[in-house]
Every structure is written in structure tokens, then in C-alpha cells.
Design a protein around this motif. Structure first.
Motif, PDB file in Angstrom:
ATOM      1  N   THR A 402       0.837  -1.194   0.000  1.00 48.73           N
ATOM      2  CA  THR A 402       0.000   0.000   0.000  1.00 48.73           C
ATOM      3  C   THR A 402       0.874   1.247   0.000  1.00 48.73           C
ATOM      4  OG1 THR A 402      -1.633  -1.213   1.295  1.00 48.73           O
ATOM      5  CG2 THR A 402      -1.874   1.179   1.194  1.00 48.73           C
ATOM      6  N   ILE A 404       1.823   4.794   1.122  1.00 45.94           N
ATOM      7  CA  ILE A 404       1.588   5.676   2.264  1.00 45.94           C
ATOM      8  C   ILE A 404       2.224   7.029   1.971  1.00 45.94           C
ATOM      9  CG2 ILE A 404       1.915   6.006   4.734  1.00 45.94           C
ATOM     10  CD1 ILE A 404       0.140   3.654   4.097  1.00 45.94           C
ATOM     11  N   ARG A 405       1.407   8.095   2.016  1.00 41.60           N
ATOM     12  CA  ARG A 405       1.887   9.465   1.774  1.00 41.60           C
ATOM     13  C   ARG A 405       2.667   9.565   0.465  1.00 41.60           C
ATOM     14  NH1 ARG A 405       2.971   9.043   7.355  1.00 41.60           N
ATOM     15  NH2 ARG A 405       5.182   8.661   6.946  1.00 41.60           N
ATOM     16  N   GLN A 432       8.493   3.790   7.773  1.00 39.13           N
ATOM     17  CA  GLN A 432       7.256   4.528   7.988  1.00 39.13           C
ATOM     18  C   GLN A 432       6.230   4.262   6.893  1.00 39.13           C
ATOM     19  OE1 GLN A 432       6.677   6.285  10.763  1.00 39.13           O
ATOM     20  NE2 GLN A 432       8.711   5.645  11.467  1.00 39.13           N
ATOM     21  N   HIS A 435       2.283  -0.051   6.072  1.00 37.87           N
ATOM     22  CA  HIS A 435       0.946   0.043   6.646  1.00 37.87           C
ATOM     23  C   HIS A 435       0.673  -1.201   7.476  1.00 37.87           C
ATOM     24  CE1 HIS A 435      -3.501   0.391   6.771  1.00 37.87           C
ATOM     25  NE2 HIS A 435      -3.252   1.684   6.681  1.00 37.87           N
ATOM     26  N   SER A 437      -1.908  -2.965   7.786  1.00 38.05           N
ATOM     27  CA  SER A 437      -2.637  -4.003   7.056  1.00 38.05           C
ATOM     28  C   SER A 437      -1.689  -4.834   6.187  1.00 38.05           C
ATOM     29  CB  SER A 437      -3.736  -3.375   6.193  1.00 38.05           C
ATOM     30  OG  SER A 437      -3.172  -2.492   5.225  1.00 38.05           O
ATOM     31  N   TYR A 438      -0.650  -4.172   5.635  1.00 35.32           N
ATOM     32  CA  TYR A 438       0.300  -4.922   4.810  1.00 35.32           C
ATOM     33  C   TYR A 438       1.215  -5.769   5.700  1.00 35.32           C
ATOM     34  CZ  TYR A 438       2.951  -6.065   0.650  1.00 35.32           C
ATOM     35  OH  TYR A 438       3.517  -6.755  -0.395  1.00 35.32           O
TER      36      TYR A 438
END
Length: 470
Positions: A402, A404-405, A432, A435, A437-438
Motif C-alpha cells: 500500500t 503511504i503518503r 514509515q 501500513h 494491514s500490509y
């Protein structure tokens, strides 16, 4: 296990202020009123590379109430000061180091002299801390505390923070030596803790496993107040059983000795390889069962969910079906229904096997040990780096990380850092960007590939350095 450091002294000398400063959060309630701290509080901290647990206790006033510890140790009701003193006495008995805190502003009082007399009798290291020395005059006046006979007072100000480093140095120097690695012959010992809320049958299960009465069995919750270790052999394997006091939700913990038992039980989880989480089949899955399971998971331990008192639950079910013939398949049906309830309530530990048992009759007790030993072996499984990275790369191809930012996660490679618990380190471009969930997805893929049934596993994400990239 982390050593324990108890902070004791008469009321309103600044114990909670010092406690809060050391653990880095306002856990203890601080007011300018004597007796604000009634229950003992625990917090972990470290200094100069040594980790230890601080205990903040209620103020000691030995001239009031019944003798110290009498009410808490007997469990009989009494006034509030009796309970406070009992808790403080328990902390003194268990602590590795005692910090005796006095008030440099008010000087020596008769209560200080009483506490000093008590502490001079103990064989534990005692460090005298003169708190509230907020200016030069008070620091000079602190020399009067030499007369307490506990050595040189360490002058501090918990509010300003001055002198606390010197006090921490003294604490660390007084701690027992760090435990060395277990001897080789101890590596084969599987440590199994019997964990659960009060009165679910922990001591009964211990006795059923041992085949003899080695622990008190009672229908009164909280009978077992201390953790008890028992060694035995089972099918050629060495096992150390840890029986513990029941764990209750914090708001339900009574003032006195039971609260101290909670710390003992928590420390038993830290010590074990596999925890047997007992659930009372006749009562169903309680919120506190979920809390305990979460604690086992957070400590990355192996776990077997034992649905105890299954015979009682079946009898209750037959009585509810009064007049209807109970078929053999009825028990299977009810077990599957119960399994679904557990799966829903303990969804964060789907890897845990569920065993329906009766400590009283011995039903499935042998199966409990067999499963615990299998889980203990799984915790020592080591995966080859090449095979591990094949599984990781396949997982990435099936499902890209996923974003992120706006920064995509890149996983370069993975390796197994340790066993017991199985710990895997993933080297990535940016930790950072991982995620939760990953992370869960990767954990599930590792479980599918390597069958880590019954145990939590640990995933760590670290940035890849330039040296690694070369």
C-alpha cells in the motif's frame, strides 16, 4: 525478568512525582494531599542500559491501624490505611532495591524514623533520597538524614529533576547482576504458564497435570496469590509449569494483595514459552479473557486456549434440554458453536489451537501438554534466508504494498533474526511506509508457508543502509 525497585516513604514526600518523571508519563495521580496514592503503580524505565520496573507505593504511617501487612496478607477487611500499608509492605518484600524517600523541606519526622527502623531490618539494598531539595539551603539541611542510619542521602528535586541522575546511578549500581544466558541443559526446558482470570480452574489443571495435589484448590477466587513453578517430565520432555494467580480487569482489582498478584501473573507471561489461556466453559468468553489473550499476543508467546470445565458446561446444556435425549453429536455441535464464539472474540490470535477440557475429570489434559510442546518446538523453527525471500517476493507479486503518503514501500530482502519467538527483519526503503494491514498480510503469508501454528511471530522493518546496497 526486569528487577523491581520500590519507592517507599511516608505520605506526601513526592514519591509519585518522582515515579512519573522516571517513566515519562503522568501515570500516578499527584496532589499536595497526603495519601493520594492508595494503590501500587508499576512502570518500566531504564538507565545506563539497565531496564527495571518502578513501584510507586502509598505512604507509610506505621503508628496507625493494625500491624503492617496484617490485613492485606490475611485478606480480612480493615480501614484504608491498613490496606495501603499492606501494599507497601508487599512491595518491600518483593523489591530488589528500595528507595526510601524523605522530605528535605520538613526534615525528619517520627514517621520517617519508623519507616527507617523497618527498612534497617530488611536485607535489601536501601537508598535514601531526600526529595524537595529545591534550593541550596535545603540541600545543605539534608545532612540531618544521616541520623536515620541508612547511609548518605541522595539530594534530589523530583519537580526540577535535579539530582535524579545521581539517584538513578545508585539504583542501577544496587540492582542484582544481569541474568546470564541460561545454561545449555536449561535450553531443553519448556516453560508453560497457566494463565486466566480468577476461579477458572488454573490450580486444578496444574494438579491434573502433576497427578497429585501440589497446589491449593479452592472455589474462592484468588486462592493462588504467588506464581508457583513445578518441574516435570512428559514423554521424555522437561517441562516447567508456572501456576499463577488470576488476572482481573484493573477496575475490578481489590485493594490489597490481589493487585500485587496481577503483576506476578503478568511476569509469568514474560517468563513462559507457551501460555495456557484458561476460559470457563460454564461462563463463556469474558472481556477479561480477551484482555489476557491480548497481553499474551503482545509478549509474542505461544498460546493454547483451554476451554475448561467443559463437563459442567455440557451438564448445563443437558439440563436446559430437559426431556430431550442428548445425542453424541450434540456435544460436537456445541463445541463447534463455542469454537465460533472464541474465533470471533479472539480474532487477533487466530493461530491459537482451542482444546475443550476438564481439569477435574482429566478430560483432554494430555492433549493440552502435547499441543503446548508442539508449539514450543515451532517457536524454534529457523527458516533458510533463501526460502524466506522466495515467499516474501511471491507475496509482493500477489499484492503490491500500500502506498503511504505518496511514497511506495520497497522491500529489498528479509532474514530471520532469532527464534523463540520467531523474529523476521525486513529491510525496506522506509519503515514509515509500512501500513499495518500490509504487515498483517505478510505475517499471514509467512504463516501459510511455514505453519507457525500456536505462536505469535514478530516482524520488524528496518531501513536498508548504503553499505547493504553495495
Amino acid at each position: 525478568m526486569k528487577p523491581l525497585v520500590a519507592i517507599v516513604g511516608r505520605p506526601n514526600v513526592g514519591k509519585s512525582t518522582f515515579f512519573n518523571r522516571m517513566i515519562g508519563e503522568r501515570l500516578a495521580i499527584v496532589e499536595d494531599l497526603p495519601g493520594t496514592t492508595r494503590d501500587r503503580l508499576y512502570g518500566d524505565t531504564d538507565w545506563n542500559g539497565r531496564d527495571f520496573t518502578l513501584i510507586d507505593t502509598g505512604g507509610l504511617e506505621l503508628g496507625t491501624g493494625t500491624p503492617v501487612g496484617q490485613v492485606g496478607l490475611t485478606g480480612q477487611p480493615g480501614d484504608l490505611m491498613d490496606h495501603v500499608m499492606a501494599q507497601a509492605q508487599l512491595a518491600i518484600e518483593e523489591a530488589d532495591v528500595i528507595v526510601f524517600m524523605v522530605d528535605a523541606r520538613s526534615g525528619i519526622t517520627s514517621a520517617d524514623e519508623d519507616v527507617a527502623t523497618l527498612l534497617r531490618r530488611t536485607k535489601k539494598p536501601v537508598i535514601l533520597a531526600a526529595n524537595k531539595a529545591d534550593n541550596a539551603a535545603r540541600r545543605l539541611d539534608a545532612v540531618e538524614f544521616y541520623s536515620l542510619g541508612l547511609g548518605e542521602p541522595i539530594v534530589i528535586s523530583s519537580i526540577q529533576g535535579s539530582g535524579t541522575g545521581d539517584l538513578l546511578d545508585e539504583i542501577v549500581n544496587a540492582l542484582p547482576p544481569e541474568e546470564e544466558e541460561e545454561e545449555e541443559e536449561e535450553e531443553d526446558v519448556v516453560r508453560i504458564a497457566i494463565i486466566g482470570r480468577p476461579n477458572v480452574g488454573k490450580s486444578s489443571l496444574l494438579n491434573a497435570i502433576l497427578g497429585q495435589q501440589r497446589s491449593i484448590v479452592s472455589d474462592v477466587p484468588g486462592t493462588t496469590r504467588d506464581s508457583i513453578d513445578m518441574d516435570l517430565e512428559f514423554e521424555g520432555r522437561k517441562i516447567r509449569l508456572i501456576d499463577t494467580a488470576g488476572i482481573r480487569r484493573r477496575g475490578r482489582i481489590a485493594v490489597g494483595i490481589e493487585k500485587y498478584s496481577v503483576l506476578r501473573s503478568t511476569r509469568a507471561i514474560e517468563r513462559c514459552d507457551v501460555a495456557l489461556l484458561l476460559v470457563d466453559a460454564s461462563e463463556g468468553l469474558a472481556a477479561q479473557d480477551t484482555h489476557i489473550a491480548g497481553e499474551i499476543h503482545e509478549h509474542t508467546k505461544g498460546v493454547v486456549v483451554v476451554v475448561n470445565k467443559w463437563d459442567i458446561a455440557q451438564q448445563q446444556r443437558r439440563e436446559e434440554r430437559e426431556g430431550i435425549y442428548a445425542r453424541p453429536e450434540d456435544e460436537i455441535e456445541s463445541a463447534e458453536s463455542y469454537r465460533e464464539v472464541i474465533a470471533e472474540g479472539l480474532k487477533f490470535i487466530p493461530y491459537a489451537p482451542v482444546i475443550f477440557a476438564s481439569a477435574k475429570s482429566g478430560y483432554h489434559v494430555k492433549s493440552i501438554l502435547e499441543n503446548a510442546l508442539k508449539i514450543a518446538d515451532i517457536r524454534f523453527v529457523r527458516i533458510a534466508t533463501s526460502r524466506l525471500n522466495e515467499v516474501v517476493q511471491d507475496a509482493i507479486r500477489r499484492h503490491n504494498p500500500t502506498v503511504i503518503r505518496t511514497k511506495p514501500l520497497k522491500i529489498f530482502y528479509a532474514t530471520q533474526a532469532r527464534v523463540n519467538p520467531p523474529t523476521f527483519v525486513f529491510f525496506v526503503n522506509d519503515p514509515q511506509a509500512v501500513h499495518f494491514s500490509y504487515e498483517r498480510y505478510l505475517e499471514n503469508r509467512l504463516r501459510e508457508a511455514f505453519s507457525f501454528k500456536g505462536t505469535a511471530i514478530r516482524l520488524q522493518f528496518r531501513p536498508r543502509t548504503k553499505e547493504m546496497a553495495r
